[in-house]
Design a protein around this motif. Structure first.
Motif, PDB file in Angstrom:
ATOM      1  N   GLU A 166       0.827  -1.203   0.000  1.00 53.29           N
ATOM      2  CA  GLU A 166       0.000   0.000   0.000  1.00 53.29           C
ATOM      3  C   GLU A 166       0.863   1.255   0.000  1.00 53.29           C
ATOM      4  N   THR A 167       1.985   1.200   0.711  1.00 52.33           N
ATOM      5  CA  THR A 167       2.881   2.355   0.776  1.00 52.33           C
ATOM      6  C   THR A 167       3.508   2.648  -0.577  1.00 52.33           C
ATOM      7  N   VAL A 168       3.914   1.602  -1.290  1.00 53.97           N
ATOM      8  CA  VAL A 168       4.458   1.782  -2.638  1.00 53.97           C
ATOM      9  C   VAL A 168       3.443   2.502  -3.532  1.00 53.97           C
ATOM     10  N   LYS A 169       2.185   2.117  -3.427  1.00 51.66           N
ATOM     11  CA  LYS A 169       1.151   2.765  -4.242  1.00 51.66           C
ATOM     12  C   LYS A 169       0.960   4.234  -3.848  1.00 51.66           C
ATOM     13  N   LYS A 170       0.991   4.512  -2.545  1.00 51.08           N
ATOM     14  CA  LYS A 170       0.825   5.896  -2.093  1.00 51.08           C
ATOM     15  C   LYS A 170       1.981   6.774  -2.560  1.00 51.08           C
ATOM     16  N   ILE A 171       3.182   6.218  -2.539  1.00 56.81           N
ATOM     17  CA  ILE A 171       4.341   6.971  -3.030  1.00 56.81           C
ATOM     18  C   ILE A 171       4.182   7.253  -4.516  1.00 56.81           C
ATOM     19  N   THR A 172       3.696   6.267  -5.268  1.00 58.18           N
ATOM     20  CA  THR A 172       3.496   6.432  -6.708  1.00 58.18           C
ATOM     21  C   THR A 172       2.527   7.565  -7.013  1.00 58.18           C
ATOM     22  N   ASP A 173       1.513   7.738  -6.164  1.00 58.83           N
ATOM     23  CA  ASP A 173       0.544   8.807  -6.382  1.00 58.83           C
ATOM     24  C   ASP A 173       1.178  10.195  -6.242  1.00 58.83           C
ATOM     25  N   LEU A 174       2.305  10.272  -5.523  1.00 59.10           N
ATOM     26  CA  LEU A 174       2.995  11.551  -5.332  1.00 59.10           C
ATOM     27  C   LEU A 174       4.167  11.738  -6.288  1.00 59.10           C
ATOM     28  N   SER A 175       4.767  10.626  -6.734  1.00 58.53           N
ATOM     29  CA  SER A 175       5.972  10.730  -7.561  1.00 58.53           C
ATOM     30  C   SER A 175       6.190   9.426  -8.329  1.00 58.53           C
ATOM     31  N   ASP A 176       6.615   9.536  -9.584  1.00 54.09           N
ATOM     32  CA  ASP A 176       6.921   8.349 -10.375  1.00 54.09           C
ATOM     33  C   ASP A 176       8.307   7.788 -10.060  1.00 54.09           C
ATOM     34  N   THR A 177       9.128   8.538  -9.346  1.00 52.92           N
ATOM     35  CA  THR A 177      10.518   8.116  -9.133  1.00 52.92           C
ATOM     36  C   THR A 177      10.887   7.869  -7.674  1.00 52.92           C
ATOM     37  N   ALA A 178      10.071   8.324  -6.733  1.00 50.76           N
ATOM     38  CA  ALA A 178      10.472   8.260  -5.331  1.00 50.76           C
ATOM     39  C   ALA A 178      10.595   6.838  -4.795  1.00 50.76           C
ATOM     40  N   ASN A 179       9.905   5.874  -5.402  1.00 50.22           N
ATOM     41  CA  ASN A 179      10.055   4.490  -4.947  1.00 50.22           C
ATOM     42  C   ASN A 179      11.462   3.954  -5.175  1.00 50.22           C
ATOM     43  N   ALA A 180      12.235   4.608  -6.033  1.00 51.77           N
ATOM     44  CA  ALA A 180      13.631   4.215  -6.216  1.00 51.77           C
ATOM     45  C   ALA A 180      14.463   4.486  -4.968  1.00 51.77           C
ATOM     46  N   LYS A 181      13.924   5.268  -4.047  1.00 49.10           N
ATOM     47  CA  LYS A 181      14.643   5.617  -2.820  1.00 49.10           C
ATOM     48  C   LYS A 181      14.271   4.711  -1.647  1.00 49.10           C
ATOM     49  N   MET A 182      13.543   3.616  -1.915  1.00 41.73           N
ATOM     50  CA  MET A 182      13.085   2.747  -0.833  1.00 41.73           C
ATOM     51  C   MET A 182      13.285   1.278  -1.199  1.00 41.73           C
ATOM     52  N   VAL A 183      13.803   0.502  -0.249  1.00 42.86           N
ATOM     53  CA  VAL A 183      13.999  -0.936  -0.425  1.00 42.86           C
ATOM     54  C   VAL A 183      13.223  -1.679   0.661  1.00 42.86           C
ATOM     55  N   ILE A 184      12.559  -2.768   0.272  1.00 46.21           N
ATOM     56  CA  ILE A 184      11.828  -3.611   1.222  1.00 46.21           C
ATOM     57  C   ILE A 184      12.576  -4.926   1.325  1.00 46.21           C
ATOM     58  N   PHE A 185      13.126  -5.223   2.509  1.00 43.24           N
ATOM     59  CA  PHE A 185      14.075  -6.311   2.712  1.00 43.24           C
ATOM     60  C   PHE A 185      13.479  -7.498   3.449  1.00 43.24           C
ATOM     61  N   ALA A 186      14.103  -8.658   3.239  1.00 50.05           N
ATOM     62  CA  ALA A 186      14.129  -9.753   4.210  1.00 50.05           C
ATOM     63  C   ALA A 186      15.602 -10.026   4.496  1.00 50.05           C
ATOM     64  N   ASN A 187      15.909 -10.308   5.762  1.00 48.83           N
ATOM     65  CA  ASN A 187      17.299 -10.551   6.179  1.00 48.83           C
ATOM     66  C   ASN A 187      18.222  -9.381   5.824  1.00 48.83           C
ATOM     67  N   ALA A 188      17.805  -8.167   6.091  1.00 49.18           N
ATOM     68  CA  ALA A 188      18.658  -7.006   5.839  1.00 49.18           C
ATOM     69  C   ALA A 188      19.935  -7.103   6.674  1.00 49.18           C
ATOM     70  N   VAL A 189      21.057  -6.709   6.078  1.00 47.93           N
ATOM     71  CA  VAL A 189      22.334  -6.694   6.807  1.00 47.93           C
ATOM     72  C   VAL A 189      22.579  -5.308   7.386  1.00 47.93           C
ATOM     73  N   GLU A 190      23.363  -5.252   8.461  1.00 53.69           N
ATOM     74  CA  GLU A 190      23.520  -4.011   9.219  1.00 53.69           C
ATOM     75  C   GLU A 190      24.763  -3.208   8.832  1.00 53.69           C
TER      76      GLU A 190
END
Length: 447
Positions: A166-190
């Motif tokens: 849902e968040t990805v869709k909300k970001i899309t409604d504001l900008s076509d490019t801003a989702n490039a600034k967000m990553v959704i992880f499993a097992n993210a490293v620190e």
């Protein structure tokens, strides 16, 4: 170093697009928490601008002295949800702007860590941060974000998977490019120095320098010299090349840490492509023997490449960390773009490839009308691969309103250009809407 080795290193920079992709300063913000969000924001700005004030100057000095291109200078910070306290959605945005202002003040390219770790559930700060993401990523210029929704130890937070779709869709409604600034992880490293997923782990020291190297062009040139030879020779060639690349990263990281008076952390020896021809992971796979990436055998070639890169690099640095493998972001790799245009490379094949490399469905443009639950399904599939196989996986999907399959979307700079890819039009909604928590796999129990 022998004359031949010096000449070879110079050629890596001049002819093969080799660079130090990033020198990233990690900064702990745990000691910036104050009684109000306003005071915390001030503390964040002060700490970042104090520790990172010379980061860009030192990196540029090393570039000049050693002739080593350093493409990006970056900062990663403690996941902001951990320092947000009881801040609400409006108040946590103050912290995003403090990060952005500090990054601009010290002159870095990006700052990562507007992040939340929700693999087992949500805290107040986690939810505030996630709900703020559409505004945070469109109101700031340099802030990068990540959300970890699963791990091999914890399982998968399906409520978070739904919320992130849902968040990805909300970001899309504001900008076509801003989702490039967000990553959704499993097992993210620190200790990841690469954006957009970089954040600074809570077990790290107060400040550290991490380095990310990248050299697909160097590997491609090396493989061109062993055409027709056995796959054993190919693997050995990749290992030796990765060693050379990583040694340069070790040198740069050690110098930067010493001159900044901080600890040196790790070298991330990932092969990260750029949109430039000759700097493509897809072209490396084709040099191994594929007519085009996406052909049958692609996953096997990628597995061998990833493993050889790690084996060659791990002996060349004091500490190897981050993601360390081959990245396959579609928009940032000229060969991947060619394969998508030709119909050789599909979302299904990309998903299979992510089971053996870093990191996941990355920088992929899809039609803007794609339902949020379908995007959540993509996130869940990638997380499942990571959770079951004890590896990091991630999603950076880019819906574009009004775009049709085959349209080209330009994201600018290193983010490149992506062809809009078709998405399966059958619904995942009933599964995603169940919510709850997918249990960790049986092999997670190791105590």
């Amino acid at each position: 170093m022998e004359t031949s080795q010096i000449i070879e290193t110079i050629k890596m920079f001049e002819e093969d697009n080799f660079d130090i992709r990033t020198v990233t300063m990690g900064i702990s913000l745990l000691d910036t928490v104050a009684s109000t969000p306003e005071e915390t924001a001030k503390n964040i700005y002060k700490k970042i601008t104090t520790y990172a004030k010379d980061l860009v100057a030192v990196a540029e000095q090393i570039e000049r002295e050693y002739g080593v291109p350093i493409t990006n200078k970056r900062i990663s910070v403690t996941p902001i949800s951990l320092v947000a306290g009881s801040a609400n959605e409006e108040e946590i945005l103050l912290l995003a702007h403090a990060m952005d202002d500090a990054a601009k003040e010290v002159g870095v390219d990006f700052i990562g860590g507007y992040s939340a770790l929700v693999q087992k559930g949500f805290s107040h700060g986690d939810l505030a941060l996630i709900h703020s993401l559409p505004r945070a990523l469109t109101e700031t210029d340099l802030v990068m974000s990540s959300v970890n929704i699963g791990s091999s130890k914890a399982g998968m937070n399906l409520d978070a998977v739904k919320l992130m779709g849902e968040t990805v869709k909300k970001i899309t409604d504001l900008s076509d490019t801003a989702n490039a600034k967000m990553v959704i992880f499993a097992n993210a490293v620190e200790d990841n120095p690469f954006m957009a997923g970089a954040f600074y782990g809570v077990t790290e020291p107060d400040v550290v320098i991490n380095v990310g190297v990248s050299g697909p062009g160097v590997v491609k040139r090396a493989l061109d010299k062993v055409k027709g030879e056995s796959i054993t020779t190919v693997a050995e060639t990749i290992k030796k090349t990765a060693f050379k690349i990583t040694r340069v990263g070790q040198l740069v990281g050690s110098l930067a840490a010493e001159r900044l008076g901080v600890q040196f952390g790790i070298v991330d020896l990932s092969l990260a492509p750029t949109p430039a021809r000759g700097d493509s992971v897809a072209e490396v796979l084709e040099a191994i023997g594929l007519e085009q990436v996406g052909a049958h055998g692609t996953t096997a070639c990628l597995m061998m490449l990833n493993d050889a890169v790690k084996k060659g690099g791990v002996m060349a640095a004091e500490g190897v960390g981050g993601l360390s493998g081959a990245f396959i972001p579609v928009s940032e790799d000229a060969g991947m773009i060619d394969a998508v245009k030709a119909g050789t490379l599909s979302l299904a094949k990309l998903e299979a490839m992510t089971s053996v490399c870093s990191v996941g469905l990355d920088m992929i443009a899809i039609p803007g009308e794609t339902p949020a639950t379908t995007i959540s399904g993509m996130i869940a599939d990638e997380a499942a691969i990571g959770i079951q196989n004890n590896k990091t996986t991630a999603v950076r999907i880019l819906p574009t309103n009004g775009a049709k399959v085959g349209d080209m979307i330009d994201y600018g700079g290193l983010l490149g250009t992506a062809p809009v890819m078709p998405v399966v039009d059958k619904s995942s909604a009933e599964f995603i809407n169940r919510g709850g928590h997918v249990p960790a796999p049986i092999h997670s129990f190791k105590n």
